[in-house]
Each structure stands twice: as structure tokens, then as C-alpha cells.
Enzyme design. Structure first.
Site, short mmCIF file in Angstrom:
data_model
loop_
_atom_site.label_atom_id
_atom_site.label_comp_id
_atom_site.label_asym_id
_atom_site.label_seq_id
_atom_site.Cartn_x
_atom_site.Cartn_y
_atom_site.Cartn_z
N ASN A 397 0.02 1.70 -6.29
CA ASN A 397 1.59 1.64 -6.52
C ASN A 397 1.78 1.15 -8.02
OD1 ASN A 397 2.82 3.00 -4.46
ND2 ASN A 397 2.90 1.46 -3.28
N GLU A 432 0.94 1.74 4.47
CA GLU A 432 -0.17 2.46 4.34
C GLU A 432 -1.17 2.27 5.52
OE1 GLU A 432 0.20 -0.63 4.28
OE2 GLU A 432 -1.69 -1.22 3.27
N1 LIG Z 1 4.02 4.94 -2.47
C1 LIG Z 1 4.35 4.26 -1.23
N2 LIG Z 1 3.85 2.97 -1.16
C2 LIG Z 1 4.08 2.29 0.04
C3 LIG Z 1 4.61 3.02 1.00
N3 LIG Z 1 4.64 2.21 2.27
C4 LIG Z 1 4.24 0.84 1.89
N4 LIG Z 1 3.97 0.98 0.37
C5 LIG Z 1 3.18 0.11 -0.40
O1 LIG Z 1 1.88 -0.15 0.13
C6 LIG Z 1 1.72 -1.51 -0.34
C7 LIG Z 1 0.83 -2.32 0.56
O2 LIG Z 1 0.35 -3.44 0.19
P1 LIG Z 1 -0.34 -4.55 0.80
O3 LIG Z 1 0.26 -4.88 2.16
O4 LIG Z 1 -0.39 -5.88 -0.08
O5 LIG Z 1 -1.85 -4.21 1.01
P2 LIG Z 1 -2.84 -3.63 0.10
O6 LIG Z 1 -2.52 -3.72 -1.45
O7 LIG Z 1 -3.18 -2.20 0.57
O8 LIG Z 1 -4.09 -4.40 0.08
P3 LIG Z 1 -5.03 -4.72 1.27
O9 LIG Z 1 -4.73 -4.10 2.73
O10 LIG Z 1 -5.16 -6.25 1.63
O11 LIG Z 1 -6.21 -3.90 1.06
C8 LIG Z 1 3.00 -2.35 -0.75
O12 LIG Z 1 3.00 -2.42 -2.02
C9 LIG Z 1 3.70 -1.27 -0.35
O13 LIG Z 1 4.99 -1.17 -1.19
C10 LIG Z 1 5.10 4.36 0.86
O14 LIG Z 1 5.76 5.13 1.53
N5 LIG Z 1 4.84 4.95 -0.39
#
Ligand SMILES: Nc1nc2c(ncn2[C@@H]2O[C@H](COP(=O)(O)OP(=O)(O)OP(=O)(O)O)[C@@H](O)[C@H]2O)c(=O)[nH]1
Length: 511
Positions: A397, A432
Site C-alpha cells: 500500500n 488483508e
Molecule cells: N489496499 C487495501 N489495503 C488494506 C485493506 N484493508 C486493510 N488494508 C491495509 O493492510 C495493511 C495491513 O498491515 P499490517 O497489519 O501492519 O500487516 P502487514 O504489513 O501485512 O505485515 P505482516 O502481516 O506483519 O506481514 C494496513 O496498511 C491496512 O491499511 C483494503 O481493503 N485495501
């Protein structure tokens, strides 16, 4: 007449005096007791209020000290005046001192490194001594202390605050949009707004963006309200129609009952006439008058039957009309209710579907889980849960933008669902994170499947616009065990997922 001697007068006066003295002593004692109670109460109150606000504490402690060794009105007055003045100042400073204490406590917990703690404590002292004229000044100093890089990257001091504010606000607004169930009709405009929120840069254009955001929310709210109104109107119309139908059915019943009464009356009339005829025939000696009598009676019976037929015909016509109306109404209601059924099933489908990936959402997962748990309890065949999480999704993102993040989510959802059985239930649990329910699958087989899926994703080449990107997933797996609930199985799989992340990601762990 009784004569009073001097002795009598003296003893009467003394009696009164001693009585007054006694009353005075009792009143003094009562006052002292009240005073002691008051001091005790004030002392307790000051202790109870201590700690709520660091700035108030010195005032409270001085009041506590003043009243602890008895009531010293003059001293207490001075202390109370000081406290009142301070309380008034709290009201003037925009943020209440109590809020500020909470804010500093929160930040000190959040940022535990020595350097930030030191800076925060200095800021707290400055705030307590009233050095910040406005909340903005305070906030800017706090942001500077906690996120110095974001300030350094801007050029002018006022630009700093604006940029930080708009960035933080944009993130919050984006998160808010993600939590809202967007009606189908607004999906496109919401996507456009999301893109603008991700790319906005200047505070002035942000104002327009904010206006558009609010007006979109208002439109969505009005749309939902009007949908709700439609359903409400339909239901009230349905109720009205049902009432009318039941009245008509009662009317038709009444008409039937009246027909039955008319028939009974006719029967009775005919049988009376027949009886009378029989009697007259038995008594008759000559034929002519008997003939006349029979003729008259038959005429009467004929008339009655005719009258009865007319009545019946009218009643039949009325009932037929009512029945036709009833049938029409039922037909209309049937078509309206099938419209409503369709609307409801669309609404239900939407409520259970994640609009981005088209998979079931968390509510769909909960529903399916209940069903699978019941089945598992009945048949005892193995049931396993997998929780998937995209690794470092935040980075995708942050570097490629939210839109690319959304696209990634869609592709991963598609790949996962295409590579598992129809029986398996894949849903987007949130953000996610995906959940997969695998009926009739034990932990070992689930681990094999999970590793297969993990490798498929790892090998997929995601186009980043500037080249290709490797994305990996981690997952936690757990099989249902005796006594498990929806929460306990989730907890176990979630812990396994956490382990997978701790061990370096791009792996599947069973727990
Ligand atoms: N583009 C998009 N991003 C999303 C959505 N839902 C959640 N996110 C993003 O997913 C990201 C999840 O980040 P983290 O929970 O820190 O986890 P990560 O970066 O995947 O790191 P790890 O899980 O530790 O590997 C966040 O930045 C949320 O804003 C969505 O519907 N669309």
C-alpha cells in the site's frame, strides 16, 4: 395570689441561667463535631481527587494539610480562592488539564524510548506552566516530538501542520470508508473518492475533497434511508391489504351464512305449507275446494321459491364479486412479495459479500462456521480452519498505493478460491486476512493444501507497473477438537499464524 420571696426569684433565675448555659454547651459541641466532620470530608475528597490532574494536585494537597489539623477558615479561604482561579484557567485553555494528562499518559505509554520520553516530559511541564497558547501549538510540538521525520519533510512551519493534518485525516477517512458497507450504486464514486484521498497533496484541495466526502456520505445515508422507507411503506401497505382481505373474507363468510339461513327459512316455509296441505286434504270431503286450496298453496310455494332464488342469485353475485376482488388482490400481493423477496435476497447477498473481492465477508464466515460446527458435531468428520494473512501488505500500500493494494487483494482472493474445492469456504475476514473452512479435512491434509496455495501465490508474478513483484502469504491452521467453540479454534489458528509471522513469514504453521 401567690407572694414571691427574693429566694424564690433567685433560684428561678439561676435555673434559667444554667439551662441556657447547658444549651450553649450542647450547641458548641455540635458545631465542633460538624467542623471535625467537615474537615474529615474535605480531607478525604482531596485525597480522592489527587492524581486526576497533576496541576491540581499541589492545590489539593495544601487544602488537605489546612483542614487536617482543624478548620482554619482564613487559610482555607486563601487555598480555595487559588483552586477556583486555577479551575477557571483550565476552562480557558481549550483542552482541559484532565484531557491533557490523559493525552500525555497515553503518549508516554506509546513511545517508551528514552529520548521521546524525555522530550514529552519537557512538553508536559511546559503545558502545565501554560506555555502553549493554543491547542495547535501543543499538537504541533507533540507531533514534532513523536514523528519528527514527517515535520522535517515539509518546507514551511504552517505547511508542516497542514500537511500532517491532511495526511492523518486522509488516512482516517480512508479507514472509515473501508468500514462502511457501500451500496452497489455508489461503488464507483467511492472508488474515485478513495483514489483522490490517496493522492491529495494540498490543504486547499483537501477542503473540496472533504466536501465531496461528506456529500457522498450524505447521499449514501439518504439512499439507505429511502430503501428502508420503501420496505416500511410496502410492509404497511401489506398490512392494510391483509386487513382488507380478512374483512372481505369475513364478508364472504357472512354471505354464505345468510344463504344458509335463507335456505333453512325456505325449507321451513315449504314444510309448513305441505303439512297444512296434508291436514286440509285429510279433512276435505269435496274435491273442488281442495283443488283450489292446493292451487293457492302451490302458488305461494312457487312465489317463495322464486323470491328465494332471487335472493340467492343476488348473494351469489355479491360473493363472486368479492371473490374476484380477493383473487386480484392476492395476485397483486404475490407479485409485490416476490419483488420484495428478490430485493431482500439481493440485500442479504450484499450484506454477506465483500464488495472488493466478491468473497463472503466476516458475517458470511460466522454464518458458515455455525453451520459447519453443527455438521461437525453431528457427523464427527474432521473440520479445519486456515487463517491467511498477506505478508508485509502495508508496504505494498505504502509503496504502490491503495489501488494497487486493492488489486492485489482481488488477485489473491481469486487464486485462493480457484485452487480449493467447492466444499471449502473462503471468506475475506477483514483487511488483508482471509479465512478458509475445510470440511472433511484433517490438519495434515489442510497443511498440504495450504503449502500448495502458498507456493502458487509465491510463484505468481504481480505486475507493479515498474516490474514484477513477489507476494507471499502466511497462515495458521487448526483442526476442530472436542469442546472447541468458534472462538477457541480461531484463537489457536491465529496463534499459529502469529508463529508463522515470527518465524520469518511465507510459511504455514499448524497449531
Ligand atoms: N489496499 C487495501 N489495503 C488494506 C485493506 N484493508 C486493510 N488494508 C491495509 O493492510 C495493511 C495491513 O498491515 P499490517 O497489519 O501492519 O500487516 P502487514 O504489513 O501485512 O505485515 P505482516 O502481516 O506483519 O506481514 C494496513 O496498511 C491496512 O491499511 C483494503 O481493503 N485495501
Amino acid at each position: 395570689m401567690v407572694a414571691w420571696s427574693r429566694k424564690d426569684f433567685d433560684s428561678e433565675w439561676k435555673g434559667k441561667y444554667f439551662k441556657l448555659l447547658h444549651e450553649q454547651e450542647t450547641a458548641d459541641k455540635q458545631t465542633q463535631e460538624n467542623e471535625a466532620l467537615l474537615c474529615k470530608t474535605i480531607a478525604r475528597l482531596t485525597l480522592a481527587a489527587k492524581g486526576l490532574n497533576h496541576q491540581l494536585d499541589p492545590y489539593l494537597m495544601r487544602i488537605h494539610k489546612t483542614v487536617k489539623s482543624g478548620l482554619k477558615s482564613a487559610q482555607l479561604k486563601i487555598e480555595l480562592e487559588g483552586l477556583t482561579k486555577f479551575s477557571l484557567n483550565i476552562g480557558d485553555s481549550g483542552m482541559s488539564a484532565f484531557d491533557a494528562v490523559l493525552l500525555f499518559d497515553y503518549l508516554l505509554k506509546l513511545y517508551s524510548d528514552d529520548k521521546t520520553v524525555k522530550v514529552l516530559k519537557v512538553l508536559q511541564q511546559k503545558f502545565e506552566s501554560g506555555e502553549f497558547k493554543t491547542n495547535d501549538e501543543l499538537f504541533l510540538a507533540l507531533v514534532n516530538a513523536t514523528e519528527p521525520q514527517s515535520i522535517e519533510s515539509s518546507s514551511t512551519p504552517s505547511g508542516h501542520a497542514d500537511k500532517i493534518k491532511t495526511e492523518i485525516l486522509s488516512q482516517q477517512l480512508l479507514l472509515l470508508l473501508e468500514d462502511i458497507e457501500i451500496p452497489f450504486e455508489f461503488e464507483e464514486s467511492t472508488e474515485r473518492l478513495k483514489a483522490r484521498l490517496q493522492n491529495q497533496s494540498s490543504a486547499s484541495s483537501f477542503k473540496q475533497l472533504l466536501n465531496d466526502y461528506v456529500s457522498l456520505l450524505v447521499k449514501i445515508k439518504n439512499h439507505i434511508q429511502s430503501e428502508q422507507k420503501d420496505i416500511k411503506d410496502f410492509l404497511s401497505e401489506l398490512t392494510e391489504q391483509l386487513t382488507e382481505l380478512s374483512l372481505q373474507a369475513i364478508g364472504a363468510n357472512d354471505a354464505n351464512r345468510q344463504t344458509q339461513i335463507n335456505r333453512n327459512e325456505l325449507d321451513r316455509f315449504v314444510s309448513i305449507q305441505m303439512q297444512e296441505l296434508q291436514d286440509s286434504s285429510a279433512k276435505a270431503t269435496t274435491l273442488e275446494p281442495l283443488k283450489q286450496l292446493i292451487g293457492t298453496r302451490i302458488e305461494l310455494i312457487n312465489k317463495e321459491i322464486l323470491h328465494h332464488r332471487e335472493n340467492e342469485e343476488r348473494a351469489r353475485e355479491k360473493t363472486e364479486l368479492q371473490l374476484n376482488e380477493l383473487t386480484d388482490k392476492i395476485k397483486r400481493m404475490e407479485s409485490e412479495s416476490s419483488d420484495l423477496k428478490l430485493k431482500l435476497s439481493i440485500a442479504l447477498d450484499r450484506a454477506l459479500r465483500d464488495p472488493l473481492t466478491g468473497l463472503g465477508n466476516r458475517m458470511a464466515y460466522d454464518n458458515r462456521l455455525d453451520l459447519e460446527i453443527t455438521r461437525w458435531q453431528r457427523h464427527k468428520s474432521p473440520l479445519t480452519l486456515i487463517i491467511w494473512d498477506i505478508d508485509h501488505f502495508k508496504k505494498i500500500n505504502d509503496t504502490l498505493g491503495h489501488k494497487a493494494g486493492d488489486k492485489t487483494l482481488k488477485i489473491i482472493a481469486k487464486l485462493l478460491s480457484e485452487n480449493c474445492r467447492h466444499l471449502d469456504f473462503l471468506s475475506r475476514f477483514g483487511g488483508e486476512e482471509f479465512t478458509m473452512l475445510l470440511p472433511e479435512t484433517d490438519q495434515e491434509s489442510a497443511l498440504t493444501l495450504a503449502n500448495k496455495l502458498r507456493k502458487i501465490i509465491e510463484k505468481t508474478r504481480f505486475n507493479s507497473g515498474n516490474g514484477f513483484l513477489t507476494i507471499t502469504l502466511s497462515c495458521g491452521i487448526s483442526q476442530f477438537r472436542e469442546g472447541d467453540t468458534a472462538e477457541s479454534i480461531f484463537d489457536r489458528a491465529d496463534k499459529a499464524l502469529y508463529q508463522a509471522k515470527q518465524m520469518g513469514r511465507n510459511r504455514c504453521m499448524a497449531g
